[in-house]
Design a protein around this motif. Structure first.
Motif: not given
Length: 379
Positions: A35-42, A44-51, A91-96
């Motif tokens: 939910f946090t990732a989907v509602h990112q304003a930027q 690229w942050r949205r893509a990084v979080g969801v991915g 590592a994937l958790g930290l990358a997000g």
């Protein structure tokens, strides 16, 4: 021969689907960072979080299935690969973090659960403790991140739950292995029983057939009528042996002591051996009477085939049966495991009734004696 039940039972489709559901249902708890990732304003942050969250979920399910398949196959989980898998999840958790901010801490619940399922106990305990300590420590060090006590509780709860799941999977694997071993032993026992019965039945019948055929050959010119009678007996015995084999294969074979004594009288007479057999028999339990019948069959077969005796004496008592002859006797002392397939089968039968089988010379040092003894209290 590779029998169907010698192999492990295949995993059913229903069980495979259940395994995927067990792994995938927990991904529901990734809804907060998602939910946090989907509602990112930027973007690229949205893509990084969801991915990263999607990759994290897929990897978690695949790792769970990989480890579960190894457990079902009774194979150990490679420690190196297990550590690498847990490290990759972390590592994937930290990358997000750029897309999920402090909510990435939720992924630690899955890291702790995977560690419990994959790693040795000491390694898993270390990972669980570190995952539980990370939320309060991160909240104290990173401005804007709040202390998530619920994450700590979820880490501990998930670890205990996964510990139970892993122990259950281990016990189920051990149970399946035990069942497979029981099936294997049952097959081995049935093969031994069939081999024993066929040896005892055919060994006796074919011995008598051979003796009567030899006698008929000698009488063919001297007494054709008697030779014809003997040949008729050979045919009758051959048909009886065939019927016995069929009944044995069908598990319907029954042995009676009186029937075996009657057969022994005929076999001894055909071989020219004087038979001293009892006219009256004591009342015996069914299991003991069957054992004594097998003993008479085996003993008389050996007397006719090997002994060169002139006289055979059979005595039946409530606790034992004895078959003795005045022939050549054994070449030396008979070890408990010696004596061929027939005596081995007789010992196996006797062992079921706590009986003993004694083979050797008669008390006067001559001939041959076979004695089968069963405790009187055995019912």
């Amino acid at each position: 021969m590779d029998l169907p039940f010698d192999r492990p039972s295949p995993v059913t489709r229903r069980w495979r689907v259940t395994g995927w559901l067990l792994a995938g249902v927990w991904l529901f708890f990734l809804n907060i960072p998602l939910f946090t990732a989907v509602h990112q304003a930027q973007p690229w942050r949205r893509a990084v979080g969801v991915g990263t969250l999607v990759a994290f979920g897929v990897l978690y399910v695949l790792i769970f299935q990989w480890a579960r398949n190894l457990r079902q196959a009774h194979r150990p989980i490679p420690v190196g690969q297990a550590r690498a898998s847990v490290g990759l999840l972390l590592a994937l958790g930290l990358a997000g973090i750029p897309g999920t901010a402090g909510d990435w801490l939720t992924t630690l619940v899955f890291v702790a659960a995977a560690a419990v399922f994959l790693l040795p106990p000491v390694d898993a305990l270390v990972v669980v403790v570190l995952c539980a300590l990370t939320p309060p420590v991160a909240a104290a060090l990173v401005p804007g991140w709040e202390a998530e006590s619920t994450v700590v509780f979820a880490v501990l709860l998930a670890s205990f739950a996964m510990f139970g799941v892993s122990r259950l999977a281990q016990r189920n694997g051990e149970l399946r292995a035990a069942q497979a071993e029981i099936r294997r032993l049952a097959v081995a026992e049935e093969r031994a029983r069939t081999a024993r019965d066929l040896h005892d039945i055919l060994g006796h019948s074919l011995t008598v057939v051979a003796v009567k055929a030899e006698l008929a050959g000698r009488l063919l010119e001297l007494d054709p009528a008697r030779a014809g009678t003997e040949i008729a007996d050979v045919e009758r015995l051959a048909r009886q042996a065939l019927a016995d084999v069929r009944r044995t294969v069908g598990a319907y074979r029954e042995i009676s002591l009186s029937g075996e004594l009657a057969g022994a009288r005929t076999a001894l007479a055909a071989a020219g051996i004087i038979g001293d057999l009892p006219d009256d028999l004591p009342t015996l339990p069914a299991a003991r009477e069957e054992l004594f019948g097998w003993a008479v069959r085996e003993g008389v077969t050996n007397v006719v085939r090997h002994s060169g005796a002139r006289r055979c004496v059979i005595r039946v008592h409530p606790d034992r049966v004895e078959i003795a002859d005045d022939g050549r006797g054994p070449a030396g002392p008979q070890p408990p495991g010696d004596g061929g397939h027939g005596l081995l089968g007789l010992r196996e039968r006797g062992g079921r009734l706590d009986g003993t089988v004694t083979v050797g010379r008669r008390p006067d040092g001559t001939g041959f004696l076979l004695r089968v003894t069963v405790p009187v209290e055995q019912r």
